[in-house]
Design a protein around this motif. Structure first.
Motif, PDB file in Angstrom:
ATOM      1  N   ALA A 150      -1.538  -2.642   4.341  1.00 42.58           N
ATOM      2  CA  ALA A 150      -0.643  -1.062   3.755  1.00 42.58           C
ATOM      3  C   ALA A 150      -1.490  -0.230   3.456  1.00 42.58           C
ATOM      4  O   ALA A 150      -2.452  -0.801   2.234  1.00 42.58           O
ATOM      5  CB  ALA A 150       0.649  -1.442   3.665  1.00 42.58           C
ATOM      6  N   LEU A 151      -0.824   0.777   3.880  1.00 39.22           N
ATOM      7  CA  LEU A 151      -2.058   1.718   2.242  1.00 39.22           C
ATOM      8  C   LEU A 151      -0.702   3.025   2.063  1.00 39.22           C
ATOM      9  O   LEU A 151       0.318   3.113   2.727  1.00 39.22           O
ATOM     10  CB  LEU A 151      -2.064   3.331   3.524  1.00 39.22           C
ATOM     11  CG  LEU A 151      -4.231   2.479   4.254  1.00 39.22           C
ATOM     12  CD1 LEU A 151      -4.326   3.675   5.275  1.00 39.22           C
ATOM     13  CD2 LEU A 151      -5.004   2.137   3.422  1.00 39.22           C
ATOM     14  N   VAL A 152      -0.747   2.920   0.374  1.00 42.07           N
ATOM     15  CA  VAL A 152       0.028   4.322   0.240  1.00 42.07           C
ATOM     16  C   VAL A 152      -0.509   5.111  -0.251  1.00 42.07           C
ATOM     17  O   VAL A 152      -1.737   5.326  -1.089  1.00 42.07           O
ATOM     18  CB  VAL A 152       1.065   3.375  -1.115  1.00 42.07           C
ATOM     19  CG1 VAL A 152       1.512   4.492  -2.145  1.00 42.07           C
ATOM     20  CG2 VAL A 152       1.400   1.577  -1.252  1.00 42.07           C
ATOM     21  N   LEU A 153      -0.421   6.773   0.253  1.00 44.02           N
ATOM     22  CA  LEU A 153      -1.482   7.891  -0.453  1.00 44.02           C
ATOM     23  C   LEU A 153      -0.894   8.213  -1.024  1.00 44.02           C
ATOM     24  O   LEU A 153       0.714   9.233  -0.311  1.00 44.02           O
ATOM     25  CB  LEU A 153      -1.574   8.230   2.079  1.00 44.02           C
ATOM     26  CG  LEU A 153      -2.568   6.865   2.406  1.00 44.02           C
ATOM     27  CD1 LEU A 153      -2.696   8.327   3.297  1.00 44.02           C
ATOM     28  CD2 LEU A 153      -3.737   6.658   1.702  1.00 44.02           C
ATOM     29  N   VAL A 154      -1.165   8.864  -1.847  1.00 47.05           N
ATOM     30  CA  VAL A 154      -0.426   9.830  -3.425  1.00 47.05           C
ATOM     31  C   VAL A 154      -0.586  11.376  -3.195  1.00 47.05           C
ATOM     32  O   VAL A 154      -2.139  11.225  -3.302  1.00 47.05           O
ATOM     33  CB  VAL A 154      -0.824   8.660  -4.495  1.00 47.05           C
ATOM     34  CG1 VAL A 154       0.496  10.095  -5.092  1.00 47.05           C
ATOM     35  CG2 VAL A 154       0.095   7.075  -3.983  1.00 47.05           C
ATOM     36  N   ASP A 155      -0.095  12.061  -3.217  1.00 45.21           N
ATOM     37  CA  ASP A 155      -0.488  13.319  -3.377  1.00 45.21           C
ATOM     38  C   ASP A 155       0.060  13.866  -3.757  1.00 45.21           C
ATOM     39  O   ASP A 155       1.472  13.208  -3.876  1.00 45.21           O
ATOM     40  CB  ASP A 155      -1.509  14.075  -2.241  1.00 45.21           C
ATOM     41  CG  ASP A 155      -2.302  15.434  -2.262  1.00 45.21           C
ATOM     42  OD1 ASP A 155      -1.877  15.892  -3.303  1.00 45.21           O
ATOM     43  OD2 ASP A 155      -2.642  16.044  -1.081  1.00 45.21           O
ATOM     44  N   ASP A 156       0.100  14.717  -4.466  1.00 48.72           N
ATOM     45  CA  ASP A 156       1.538  16.014  -5.144  1.00 48.72           C
ATOM     46  C   ASP A 156       2.191  16.572  -4.204  1.00 48.72           C
ATOM     47  O   ASP A 156       3.932  16.776  -4.914  1.00 48.72           O
ATOM     48  CB  ASP A 156       0.843  17.201  -5.948  1.00 48.72           C
ATOM     49  CG  ASP A 156       0.331  18.167  -5.337  1.00 48.72           C
ATOM     50  OD1 ASP A 156      -0.858  18.043  -4.914  1.00 48.72           O
ATOM     51  OD2 ASP A 156       0.542  19.104  -5.694  1.00 48.72           O
ATOM     52  N   LEU A 197       7.882   7.966  -8.012  1.00 48.68           N
ATOM     53  CA  LEU A 197       7.234   7.173  -6.602  1.00 48.68           C
ATOM     54  C   LEU A 197       6.819   6.156  -6.428  1.00 48.68           C
ATOM     55  O   LEU A 197       6.833   5.999  -5.376  1.00 48.68           O
ATOM     56  CB  LEU A 197       5.850   8.420  -6.698  1.00 48.68           C
ATOM     57  CG  LEU A 197       6.197  10.070  -6.878  1.00 48.68           C
ATOM     58  CD1 LEU A 197       5.026  10.873  -6.289  1.00 48.68           C
ATOM     59  CD2 LEU A 197       7.307  10.303  -5.362  1.00 48.68           C
ATOM     60  N   ALA A 198       6.544   5.127  -7.328  1.00 54.96           N
ATOM     61  CA  ALA A 198       6.567   3.594  -7.517  1.00 54.96           C
ATOM     62  C   ALA A 198       7.992   3.370  -6.823  1.00 54.96           C
ATOM     63  O   ALA A 198       7.681   2.716  -5.699  1.00 54.96           O
ATOM     64  CB  ALA A 198       6.372   3.427  -8.019  1.00 54.96           C
ATOM     65  N   ASP A 199       9.036   3.538  -7.232  1.00 54.71           N
ATOM     66  CA  ASP A 199       9.954   3.483  -6.532  1.00 54.71           C
ATOM     67  C   ASP A 199      10.676   3.388  -5.454  1.00 54.71           C
ATOM     68  O   ASP A 199      11.400   3.147  -4.596  1.00 54.71           O
ATOM     69  CB  ASP A 199      11.420   3.301  -7.613  1.00 54.71           C
ATOM     70  CG  ASP A 199      11.730   2.960  -8.851  1.00 54.71           C
ATOM     71  OD1 ASP A 199      10.611   1.876  -9.525  1.00 54.71           O
ATOM     72  OD2 ASP A 199      12.241   3.598  -9.403  1.00 54.71           O
ATOM     73  N   THR A 200       9.469   4.807  -4.749  1.00 59.52           N
ATOM     74  CA  THR A 200       9.911   4.303  -3.442  1.00 59.52           C
ATOM     75  C   THR A 200       9.011   3.929  -2.603  1.00 59.52           C
ATOM     76  O   THR A 200       9.142   3.695  -1.279  1.00 59.52           O
ATOM     77  CB  THR A 200       9.505   6.016  -3.163  1.00 59.52           C
ATOM     78  OG1 THR A 200       8.013   6.557  -2.835  1.00 59.52           O
ATOM     79  CG2 THR A 200      10.104   7.123  -3.949  1.00 59.52           C
ATOM     80  N   VAL A 201       7.992   3.212  -2.905  1.00 53.19           N
ATOM     81  CA  VAL A 201       7.012   2.508  -1.867  1.00 53.19           C
ATOM     82  C   VAL A 201       8.306   0.858  -1.194  1.00 53.19           C
ATOM     83  O   VAL A 201       8.821   0.302  -2.211  1.00 53.19           O
ATOM     84  CB  VAL A 201       5.923   1.748  -2.740  1.00 53.19           C
ATOM     85  CG1 VAL A 201       4.782   0.265  -1.636  1.00 53.19           C
ATOM     86  CG2 VAL A 201       4.940   3.147  -3.271  1.00 53.19           C
ATOM     87  N   PRO A 202       8.332   0.700  -0.114  1.00 48.38           N
ATOM     88  CA  PRO A 202       9.169  -0.226   0.238  1.00 48.38           C
ATOM     89  C   PRO A 202       8.166  -1.026   0.145  1.00 48.38           C
ATOM     90  O   PRO A 202       7.270  -1.759  -0.378  1.00 48.38           O
ATOM     91  CB  PRO A 202       9.139   0.108   1.649  1.00 48.38           C
ATOM     92  CG  PRO A 202       7.779   0.873   2.122  1.00 48.38           C
ATOM     93  CD  PRO A 202       7.769   1.939   0.597  1.00 48.38           C
ATOM     94  N   GLU A 203       8.947  -2.043   0.129  1.00 47.41           N
ATOM     95  CA  GLU A 203       8.332  -3.760   0.430  1.00 47.41           C
ATOM     96  C   GLU A 203       7.158  -4.623   1.177  1.00 47.41           C
ATOM     97  O   GLU A 203       7.510  -3.420   2.802  1.00 47.41           O
ATOM     98  CB  GLU A 203       9.239  -4.764   0.524  1.00 47.41           C
ATOM     99  CG  GLU A 203       8.978  -6.490   0.709  1.00 47.41           C
ATOM    100  CD  GLU A 203       8.346  -6.369  -1.027  1.00 47.41           C
ATOM    101  OE1 GLU A 203       7.375  -7.692  -1.268  1.00 47.41           O
ATOM    102  OE2 GLU A 203       9.103  -6.218  -1.904  1.00 47.41           O
ATOM    103  N   LEU A 204       6.215  -3.675   1.068  1.00 47.10           N
ATOM    104  CA  LEU A 204       5.102  -3.891   1.981  1.00 47.10           C
ATOM    105  C   LEU A 204       4.022  -5.643   1.875  1.00 47.10           C
ATOM    106  O   LEU A 204       3.987  -5.992   1.231  1.00 47.10           O
ATOM    107  CB  LEU A 204       3.638  -2.244   1.901  1.00 47.10           C
ATOM    108  CG  LEU A 204       4.496  -1.282   1.917  1.00 47.10           C
ATOM    109  CD1 LEU A 204       3.548  -0.585   0.958  1.00 47.10           C
ATOM    110  CD2 LEU A 204       4.851  -0.447   3.349  1.00 47.10           C
ATOM    111  N   PRO A 205       3.264  -5.867   3.544  1.00 46.80           N
ATOM    112  CA  PRO A 205       2.512  -6.536   3.407  1.00 46.80           C
ATOM    113  C   PRO A 205       1.230  -6.636   2.863  1.00 46.80           C
ATOM    114  O   PRO A 205       0.520  -5.163   2.687  1.00 46.80           O
ATOM    115  CB  PRO A 205       2.241  -6.531   4.827  1.00 46.80           C
ATOM    116  CG  PRO A 205       2.559  -5.616   5.119  1.00 46.80           C
ATOM    117  CD  PRO A 205       3.824  -5.310   4.742  1.00 46.80           C
ATOM    118  N   GLY A 206       0.959  -7.197   2.072  1.00 51.58           N
ATOM    119  CA  GLY A 206      -0.345  -6.633   1.329  1.00 51.58           C
ATOM    120  C   GLY A 206      -1.553  -7.898   1.946  1.00 51.58           C
ATOM    121  O   GLY A 206      -1.527  -8.432   2.896  1.00 51.58           O
TER     122      GLY A 206
END
Length: 387
Positions: free
Chosen positions: A156-162, A69-78
């Motif tokens: 940017a937000l990364v929202l994680v759920d199952d 799942l971490a690998d799916t996160v694109p290059e995002l602004p911080g």
């Protein structure tokens, strides 16, 4: 030519479920099963086998899913803020955040998880998980100035759920965060399974009103025809804003900028008590999940045959992927029923229960039922075994 979807049709005690799998990086049976919920709002459950929640899973498999799942996160602004959804995906989200940090040294990120408990006097942001048996969720405003600034300046937000089935909860949380921080410019949804369907997934950016990306190793769509939906016998949420439930701000509710650590000595001491061939269950409690994974991972590195799981407030029927259920009072003292699925007394030679709350009678009784040892995590480095 596009491949035909993998089709599943199931008759649940609560209705008829049809599921089309369009793409999967894992064998479906390795990552999920099907269950029926005691919930009049939604009678089915895609039961994850890799969360360490309702199903026992090795820490190695959990780590593999975290990295995927971490690998799916694109290059995002911080700065990038990761938020995990209570209660089921708290451990998953924290694992994904830590895998992302390891893959991006030097990047600034923040991890938070939502909660159904209030900690201290920190202000809370409320949103709704409408289909849930316990719909009210809260995000704490971090009391630490730097942590709060990261949340309020995040791009940017990364929202994680199952799993994602409608996207409504993600939208509700995004709207709540954008009221605090209008500068959020991108949302990435990271889920093990995405069953929204291709059209709904493609429409996410328009629906959210900003760029939205989705990362899920398993994708498809479902249809559910309700039958006789079951109702839980007791309420699953009795929130009292003034009540101290013993929940901690140390492990993610107040925000973390780094990976959690665990005392190596604890795992080494416990591994010394395990004989070759004996089976070990490390059991988290409610929203307190990630430290149990870390302890399990440390034991696994020492050669212990270990799986990880957690108690839950989710009422699920004994059917399908749920073959056994234990019911007991919650250790937060909220007065709601808690459950442990697919575990029976005597199944494991060793059970180690990890908890953030004080050792109340509910925990002592659960430990007695499972012949378990209790470990009270006061901080990540201060862990006391309860005699």
């Amino acid at each position: 030519m596009p491949q035909a979807p993998e089709r599943h049709r199931l008759s649940l005690p609560t209705g008829e479920l049809e599921l089309d799998i369009h793409d999967s990086q894992f064998a479906l049976d390795d990552v999920m099963g099907f269950a029926a919920r005691a919930n009049a709002k939604r009678g089915f459950l895609f039961l994850s086998k890799v969360l360490g929640k309702h199903w026992p899973v090795t820490p190695g498999m959990m780590r593999k899913v975290h990295a995927s799942l971490a690998d799916t996160v694109p290059e995002l602004p911080g700065p990038v803020v990761f938020i995990a959804m209570a209660e089921t995906a708290i451990g998953l989200g924290q694992g994904v955040f830590e895998a992302w940090l390891a893959a991006h040294p030097g990047r600034e990120g923040l991890f938070l998880h939502t909660s159904r408990y209030r900690v201290g006097a920190a202000p809370i942001i409320e949103f709704e998980e409408a289909h849930s048996h316990a719909p009210r969720q809260f995000l704490h405003m971090p009391p630490n100035a730097h942590t709060r600034e990261l949340l309020l300046s995040a791009k940017a937000l990364v929202l994680v759920d199952d799993e994602a089935s409608t996207g409504n909860t993600f939208l509700n949380l995004t709207d709540a965060c954008r009221k605090l921080n209008p500068g959020i410019a991108h949302v990435h949804l990271a889920t093990i399974t995405n069953f929204m369907g291709a059209m709904a997934t493609a429409a996410l950016s328009e629906r959210f009103g900003l760029p939205v990306t989705m990362g899920a190793p398993v994708s498809g769509e479902y249809r559910f025809t309700p039958g006789q939906l079951a109702s839980a016998s007791a309420p699953a949420q009795l929130f009292d804003a003034s009540a101290d439930r013993g929940a901690s701000g140390e492990f993610g509710r107040y925000g973390l900028h780094r990976a959690l650590t665990l005392p190596d000595g604890l795992a080494e001491r416990l591994a010394g008590d395990v004989k070759p061939g004996e089976r070990v269950l490390v059991l988290g409690t409610g929203e307190f999940m990630h430290p149990s994974y870390l302890l399990g991972a440390a034991l696994e590195r020492l050669g212990v045959n270990v799986v990880v799981q957690s108690t839950t407030r989710s009422p699920i029927l004994t059917w399908g992927a749920v073959t056994a259920a234990l019911t007991f009072p919650d250790n937060y003292g909220e007065g709601v029923a808690n459950f442990l699925y697919n575990v029976t007394p005597g199944q494991y030679e060793h059970v180690f229960i990890c908890h953030e709350t004080a050792p109340k009678q509910a925990l002592l009784d659960l430990a007695d039922t499972l012949k378990a040892r209790l470990f009270h995590f006061k901080t990540e480095t201060h862990v006391e075994e309860v005699s």
